[in-house]
Design a protein around this motif. Structure first.
Motif, PDB file in Angstrom:
ATOM      1  N   LEU A   1       0.827  -1.200   0.000  1.00  0.00           N
ATOM      2  CA  LEU A   1       0.000   0.000   0.000  1.00  0.00           C
ATOM      3  C   LEU A   1       0.868   1.259   0.000  1.00  0.00           C
ATOM      4  O   LEU A   1       0.643   2.186  -0.777  1.00  0.00           O
ATOM      5  CB  LEU A   1      -0.944  -0.011   1.213  1.00  0.00           C
ATOM      6  N   ILE A   2       1.880   1.277   0.844  1.00  0.00           N
ATOM      7  CA  ILE A   2       2.784   2.428   0.914  1.00  0.00           C
ATOM      8  C   ILE A   2       3.493   2.625  -0.420  1.00  0.00           C
ATOM      9  O   ILE A   2       3.627   3.757  -0.907  1.00  0.00           O
ATOM     10  CB  ILE A   2       3.796   2.251   2.074  1.00  0.00           C
ATOM     11  N   THR A   3       3.921   1.554  -1.047  1.00  0.00           N
ATOM     12  CA  THR A   3       4.581   1.656  -2.357  1.00  0.00           C
ATOM     13  C   THR A   3       3.643   2.272  -3.387  1.00  0.00           C
ATOM     14  O   THR A   3       4.032   3.169  -4.142  1.00  0.00           O
ATOM     15  CB  THR A   3       5.068   0.278  -2.831  1.00  0.00           C
ATOM     16  N   LEU A   4       2.405   1.814  -3.416  1.00  0.00           N
ATOM     17  CA  LEU A   4       1.428   2.373  -4.369  1.00  0.00           C
ATOM     18  C   LEU A   4       1.192   3.851  -4.096  1.00  0.00           C
ATOM     19  O   LEU A   4       1.117   4.660  -5.029  1.00  0.00           O
ATOM     20  CB  LEU A   4       0.112   1.593  -4.301  1.00  0.00           C
ATOM     21  N   LEU A   5       1.078   4.237  -2.831  1.00  0.00           N
ATOM     22  CA  LEU A   5       0.857   5.640  -2.487  1.00  0.00           C
ATOM     23  C   LEU A   5       2.081   6.500  -2.801  1.00  0.00           C
ATOM     24  O   LEU A   5       1.943   7.666  -3.177  1.00  0.00           O
ATOM     25  CB  LEU A   5       0.468   5.773  -1.010  1.00  0.00           C
ATOM     26  N   ARG A   6       3.281   5.940  -2.651  1.00  0.00           N
ATOM     27  CA  ARG A   6       4.489   6.686  -3.016  1.00  0.00           C
ATOM     28  C   ARG A   6       4.505   7.022  -4.495  1.00  0.00           C
ATOM     29  O   ARG A   6       4.954   8.075  -4.900  1.00  0.00           O
ATOM     30  CB  ARG A   6       5.738   5.868  -2.692  1.00  0.00           C
ATOM     31  N   HIS A   7       4.012   6.115  -5.316  1.00  0.00           N
ATOM     32  CA  HIS A   7       4.018   6.336  -6.760  1.00  0.00           C
ATOM     33  C   HIS A   7       2.876   7.242  -7.196  1.00  0.00           C
ATOM     34  O   HIS A   7       2.996   7.942  -8.198  1.00  0.00           O
ATOM     35  CB  HIS A   7       3.955   5.011  -7.499  1.00  0.00           C
ATOM     36  N   ASP A   8       1.766   7.219  -6.455  1.00  0.00           N
ATOM     37  CA  ASP A   8       0.633   8.077  -6.793  1.00  0.00           C
ATOM     38  C   ASP A   8      -0.234   8.254  -5.556  1.00  0.00           C
ATOM     39  O   ASP A   8      -1.152   7.467  -5.310  1.00  0.00           O
ATOM     40  CB  ASP A   8      -0.181   7.482  -7.945  1.00  0.00           C
ATOM     41  N   GLY A   9       0.058   9.284  -4.783  1.00  0.00           N
ATOM     42  CA  GLY A   9      -0.671   9.563  -3.551  1.00  0.00           C
ATOM     43  C   GLY A   9      -2.113   9.989  -3.776  1.00  0.00           C
ATOM     44  O   GLY A   9      -2.876  10.100  -2.830  1.00  0.00           O
ATOM     45  N   ARG A  10      -2.494  10.210  -5.029  1.00  0.00           N
ATOM     46  CA  ARG A  10      -3.860  10.631  -5.341  1.00  0.00           C
ATOM     47  C   ARG A  10      -4.739   9.489  -5.824  1.00  0.00           C
ATOM     48  O   ARG A  10      -5.891   9.709  -6.179  1.00  0.00           O
ATOM     49  CB  ARG A  10      -3.818  11.723  -6.411  1.00  0.00           C
ATOM     50  N   ARG A  11      -4.202   8.282  -5.831  1.00  0.00           N
ATOM     51  CA  ARG A  11      -5.012   7.137  -6.275  1.00  0.00           C
ATOM     52  C   ARG A  11      -6.228   6.972  -5.382  1.00  0.00           C
ATOM     53  O   ARG A  11      -6.151   7.162  -4.165  1.00  0.00           O
ATOM     54  CB  ARG A  11      -4.200   5.851  -6.237  1.00  0.00           C
ATOM     55  N   SER A  12      -7.320   6.595  -5.973  1.00  0.00           N
ATOM     56  CA  SER A  12      -8.550   6.414  -5.199  1.00  0.00           C
ATOM     57  C   SER A  12      -8.449   5.155  -4.338  1.00  0.00           C
ATOM     58  O   SER A  12      -7.705   4.219  -4.651  1.00  0.00           O
ATOM     59  CB  SER A  12      -9.753   6.306  -6.137  1.00  0.00           C
ATOM     60  N   ILE A  13      -9.246   5.170  -3.282  1.00  0.00           N
ATOM     61  CA  ILE A  13      -9.320   4.008  -2.392  1.00  0.00           C
ATOM     62  C   ILE A  13      -9.770   2.788  -3.207  1.00  0.00           C
ATOM     63  O   ILE A  13      -9.257   1.686  -3.028  1.00  0.00           O
ATOM     64  CB  ILE A  13     -10.300   4.276  -1.227  1.00  0.00           C
ATOM     65  N   SER A  14     -10.712   3.001  -4.125  1.00  0.00           N
ATOM     66  CA  SER A  14     -11.214   1.888  -4.955  1.00  0.00           C
ATOM     67  C   SER A  14     -10.098   1.288  -5.800  1.00  0.00           C
ATOM     68  O   SER A  14      -9.964   0.062  -5.884  1.00  0.00           O
ATOM     69  CB  SER A  14     -12.344   2.368  -5.864  1.00  0.00           C
ATOM     70  N   ASP A  15      -9.296   2.135  -6.458  1.00  0.00           N
ATOM     71  CA  ASP A  15      -8.186   1.638  -7.278  1.00  0.00           C
ATOM     72  C   ASP A  15      -7.170   0.884  -6.432  1.00  0.00           C
ATOM     73  O   ASP A  15      -6.663  -0.163  -6.836  1.00  0.00           O
ATOM     74  CB  ASP A  15      -7.481   2.787  -8.003  1.00  0.00           C
ATOM     75  N   LEU A  16      -6.855   1.428  -5.264  1.00  0.00           N
ATOM     76  CA  LEU A  16      -5.901   0.763  -4.384  1.00  0.00           C
ATOM     77  C   LEU A  16      -6.434  -0.602  -3.951  1.00  0.00           C
ATOM     78  O   LEU A  16      -5.700  -1.598  -3.943  1.00  0.00           O
ATOM     79  CB  LEU A  16      -5.608   1.634  -3.162  1.00  0.00           C
ATOM     80  N   ALA A  17      -7.724  -0.660  -3.609  1.00  0.00           N
ATOM     81  CA  ALA A  17      -8.327  -1.919  -3.161  1.00  0.00           C
ATOM     82  C   ALA A  17      -8.267  -2.973  -4.265  1.00  0.00           C
ATOM     83  O   ALA A  17      -7.936  -4.134  -4.003  1.00  0.00           O
ATOM     84  CB  ALA A  17      -9.773  -1.669  -2.721  1.00  0.00           C
ATOM     85  N   ILE A  18      -8.577  -2.566  -5.498  1.00  0.00           N
ATOM     86  CA  ILE A  18      -8.535  -3.515  -6.616  1.00  0.00           C
ATOM     87  C   ILE A  18      -7.119  -4.038  -6.813  1.00  0.00           C
ATOM     88  O   ILE A  18      -6.903  -5.244  -6.942  1.00  0.00           O
ATOM     89  CB  ILE A  18      -9.067  -2.846  -7.908  1.00  0.00           C
ATOM     90  N   GLU A  19      -6.142  -3.128  -6.825  1.00  0.00           N
ATOM     91  CA  GLU A  19      -4.755  -3.554  -7.048  1.00  0.00           C
ATOM     92  C   GLU A  19      -4.245  -4.451  -5.925  1.00  0.00           C
ATOM     93  O   GLU A  19      -3.481  -5.383  -6.161  1.00  0.00           O
ATOM     94  CB  GLU A  19      -3.837  -2.341  -7.204  1.00  0.00           C
ATOM     95  N   LEU A  20      -4.665  -4.162  -4.697  1.00  0.00           N
ATOM     96  CA  LEU A  20      -4.193  -4.949  -3.553  1.00  0.00           C
ATOM     97  C   LEU A  20      -5.027  -6.215  -3.330  1.00  0.00           C
ATOM     98  O   LEU A  20      -4.634  -7.084  -2.550  1.00  0.00           O
ATOM     99  CB  LEU A  20      -4.212  -4.092  -2.287  1.00  0.00           C
ATOM    100  N   GLY A  21      -6.187  -6.298  -3.966  1.00  0.00           N
ATOM    101  CA  GLY A  21      -7.036  -7.465  -3.795  1.00  0.00           C
ATOM    102  C   GLY A  21      -7.726  -7.526  -2.447  1.00  0.00           C
ATOM    103  O   GLY A  21      -7.948  -8.612  -1.903  1.00  0.00           O
TER     104      GLY A  21
END
Length: 148
Positions: free
Chosen positions: A11-31
């Protein structure tokens, strides 16, 4: 201190690359569920692992092409006071504490060499600074700060 698990690390890695990603996008990517992502972000913020979000600019879009590293020696116990004073300078990009000959390493950015000279003069007037040395940064062939 909070112990991160592999999901937190991803999660931290994804936020480092794009801190504006939506919660929905993060949830899908993280499963995982959106509620899980929200709860984890909240916990990471409360514990101080995540202390804020920022904008990362491409170097060629910033009107501060002159950059330097200022190595600073601080007298006695004045480091906190000096760090607070340095933090008030908009030209100060980063401040690092260190060991060895120098107490602080400060990255500076300015539009011209003349402006950098003025910044250096003002920094040297901060009470508690006993010595300094500055090196210009000529080029940055590699940086891990932003992957654009």
């Amino acid at each position: 201190m909070v112990q991160n698990d592999p999901l937190d690390d991803r999660l931290i890695t994804l936020l480092r690359h794009d801190g504006r990603r939506s919660i929905s996008d993060l949830a899908i990517e993280l499963g995982v569920s959106r509620a899980t992502v929200r709860a984890r972000i909240d916990r990471l913020e409360r514990s101080g692992v995540i202390i804020g979000y920022t904008v990362i600019l491409r170097a060629d879009t910033v009107a501060a092409p002159v950059r330097g590293l200022m190595l600073i020696e601080v007298e006695g116990h004045a480091a906190d006071r000096v760090v607070r004073a340095l933090s008030a300078f908009p030209e100060v990009v980063e401040i690092h504490t260190t060991n060895g000959r120098w107490d602080l390493i400060v990255e500076l950015a300015s539009p011209t060499l003349a402006d950098l000279d003025g910044i250096l003069r003002r920094v040297r007037l901060i009470p508690g600074i006993t010595a300094s040395e500055t090196n210009l940064l000529l080029n940055t062939p590699r940086s891990t700060r932003a992957r654009l």
